[in-house]
Scaffold this active site. Structure first.
Site, short mmCIF file in Angstrom:
data_model
loop_
_atom_site.label_atom_id
_atom_site.label_comp_id
_atom_site.label_asym_id
_atom_site.label_seq_id
_atom_site.Cartn_x
_atom_site.Cartn_y
_atom_site.Cartn_z
N GLY A 32 6.09 14.76 -8.21
CA GLY A 32 7.30 14.93 -8.99
C GLY A 32 7.36 16.30 -9.64
O GLY A 32 6.35 17.02 -9.73
N GLY A 57 4.33 11.52 -7.01
CA GLY A 57 5.64 10.95 -6.71
C GLY A 57 5.87 10.68 -5.24
O GLY A 57 6.62 9.77 -4.88
N GLU A 101 -3.01 12.63 -11.33
CA GLU A 101 -2.48 12.73 -12.69
C GLU A 101 -3.52 12.97 -13.79
O GLU A 101 -3.23 13.64 -14.78
CB GLU A 101 -1.65 11.48 -13.01
CG GLU A 101 -0.32 11.41 -12.30
CD GLU A 101 -0.43 10.99 -10.84
OE1 GLU A 101 0.57 11.09 -10.11
OE2 GLU A 101 -1.54 10.56 -10.43
N ASP A 142 1.20 6.95 -12.02
CA ASP A 142 2.41 6.15 -12.24
C ASP A 142 3.04 5.79 -10.89
O ASP A 142 2.33 5.52 -9.94
CB ASP A 142 3.38 6.90 -13.15
CG ASP A 142 3.80 8.26 -12.59
OD1 ASP A 142 3.24 8.70 -11.57
OD2 ASP A 142 4.68 8.91 -13.18
#
Length: 550
Positions: free
Chosen positions: A157, A207, A230, A238
């Protein structure tokens, strides 16, 4: 008008190519060229004449070509079609960060930001979601394919923009909204009614993993590089990671969540993150074959992809998490406490008699010591909670955690992104707190406790009409058998039935029946049996049974 003229000239040039490029004798060239036009996908008013020509000459197509010739012609035409589609709209190629292609009942989205490794930004989410929702409703759509231009499917992302928004109280809601939209997109792709094929040909991280992880068909190649990185940047895994990582074999998901280490190539398939492995050079052939299918059953798609699989080459490296290293991994990462995981890793570096285990434990310990202590504890708590949740529940939990990070529950997100992604520093960022001991339960509760001030008014996931939020997804249906499934067969508890007391050859036969023709099944079963089973001899020593180790 200029664009249409340019497209028309391009089409005439490609028609000449189709005429001269075909391997068939001259009498077959008209059929090949016309078939190329038929597959070109032009349906605009300016080019309906081409479709009419194809219909007019359909008897020629049927009568002048053998089945083998037609198949080859279709493959040639597919290459021409893709080239036409990539150049038919200058505006789309130059401006759109997501491209869309339609061929028969096949619908494809192409992430088109290659210079940024197709990193997912706000505009891409805005473009992608309405089209996926449209395809989900459409009776003309049979299969959805996702892929990326260049060296990546999607490298993650656009967290740099998110972090910039977190610095100003007025733009914090925009940062939170990015994650809300991203997680909703992940759920829509996971819950779509249409068979969905994610082609992870290249970097697939963060992402990008979210776009692919819950697809029923996930294709890896030798170019695939998969990771949830992350904890390197002071954040947490996530995009549904608390769901899909917690359902991986043993503690491999926990290990990847905390370390941010990557899997490459065939290992992505062998450890269950991909359902299929094919050579990258066969991706165009796969797209052509999928385009030939008219609203296929998922089992047909499975077989179509499987037919292009490639067996392991002699020089290929073994999967990283097998044998004694895998036993050590499951042992160390079984805890619900990061400090205990670190303690077991230290013990393995000192006491293990296996050189491979000692080297792995030392490397892993050193890696964890560079990660954000807050991220490590938040990530472990999320993975443990996610194991008992549905995908939607996990995404709801993750949206709250992301909201807390954006609202300043930890400074490490900003620190990590600025140091690792923007400054490209090779040094460990200045985490705060800087040690696991300082990350108290009160700090961790900021991300999970409904009474946390960082979670007041936190948004929730919005599900579009037509998707059942109660529907359970099974992303392992077409993958190699999981360790739990193998154990269920050995114990006589598999849903398909069976008894206890299997011999090894009987177990292999059973999985050959459960996964007919699937590459890698035998190797997976043998590796699991070696680690998780013991041999039990009966009284007369005529049969040797497999017994599952608890």
């Amino acid at each position: 008008m200029v664009v249409h003229c340019r497209v028309a000239r391009q089409g005439l040039r490609l028609l000449k190519v189709a005429w001269s490029w075909t391997p068939f004798p001259p009498k077959h060239r008209p059929a090949t060229a016309i078939l190329g036009l038929a597959f070109s996908g032009y349906t605009t008013r300016k080019h309906k004449t081409w479709v009419s020509l194809c219909q007019m000459f359909s008897p020629l197509l049927r009568n002048s070509m053998t089945r083998s010739a037609a198949r080859t012609a279709a493959q040639r035409a597919g290459a021409i079609r893709r080239h036409i589609m990539s150049t038919s709209s200058a505006a789309q190629a130059e401006e759109s960060t997501v491209k869309f292609e339609s061929t028969g009942s096949l619908r494809t989205y192409v992430l088109n930001r290659p210079a940024k490794l197709n990193a997912l930004d706000e505009s891409m989410l805005s473009i992608l979601r309405p089209k996926i929702e449209e395809w989900n409703r459409s009776e003309l759509c049979g299969t959805i394919v996702g892929r990326g231009e260049g060296r990546a499917f999607c490298a993650g992302g656009d967290v740099a923009s998110v972090v910039e928004n977190t610095k100003n109280p007025q733009t914090v809601p925009a940062a939170v909204d990015y994650f809300k939209r991203e997680f909703e997109m992940d759920y829509i792709l996971a819950a779509t009614k249409k068979p969905y094929v994610a082609i992870m040909d290249g970097f697939t991280m963060g992402g990008g993993v979210g776009l692919a992880a819950n697809a029923p068909f996930r294709v890896a190649t030798e170019k695939t590089r998969l990771a949830m990185p992350e904890t390197k940047i002071g954040y947490f895994p996530d995009v549904g990671a608390s769901f899909f990582l917690s359902h991986m074999d043993g503690e491999t998901g926990t290990y990847l969540a905390l370390t941010s280490e990557r899997l490459s190539g065939r290992a992505v398939f062998e450890h269950g993150f991909a359902t299929h492995y094919i050579p990258s050079r066969r991706i165009p052939m796969l797209l052509d074959r999928l385009a030939e299918l008219d609203k296929p059953h998922p089992s047909v798609i499975d077989r179509t992809i499987e037919d292009l699989s490639a067996e392991r080459e002699p020089g290929e490296p073994s999967p990283p998490f097998v044998g004694s290293v895998r036993v050590a991994l499951d042992y160390a990462f079984r805890h619900n406490n990061v400090e205990m995981i670190m303690a077991d890793l230290r013990a393995l570096t000192e006491a293990s008699e296996d050189a491979n285990v000692k080297a792995w434990a030392l490397t892993t310990l050193e890696t964890l010591q560079t990660r954000s202590p807050t991220s490590l504890k938040v990530a472990l708590e999320a993975v443990r909670r996610g194991k008992k949740m549905t995908l939607l529940q996990a995404l709801e939990m993750e949206l709250k955690i992301a909201t807390a990070f954006c609202r300043g529950a930890s400074p490490d997100f900003v620190t990590g992104v600025e140091a690792v992604l923007l400054a490209k520093s090779k040094e460990t960022p200045q985490w705060s707190p800087s040690s696991l001991k300082e990350v108290t339960p009160a700090i961790v509760s900021r991300f999970f406790d409904s009474k946390s001030t960082y979670l007041e008014g936190a948004p929730t996931i919005t599900i579009p009409d037509g998707l059942d939020p109660k529907e359970k997804t099974n992303p392992m249906r077409y993958a190699l058998p999981t360790e739990n499934e193998i154990g269920a067969v050995v114990r006589g508890q598999h849903p398909s039935g069976g008894d206890m007391g299997l011999q090894l050859n009987e177990l292999l036969t059973r999985f050959a029946e459960l996964r007919p023709g699937k590459m890698g099944v035998k190797e997976k079963v043998l590796e699991v049996v070696e680690r998780r089973c013991e041999l039990v001899d009966n009284a007369d020593q005529n049969r040797v049974w497999l017994k599952w180790k608890h």
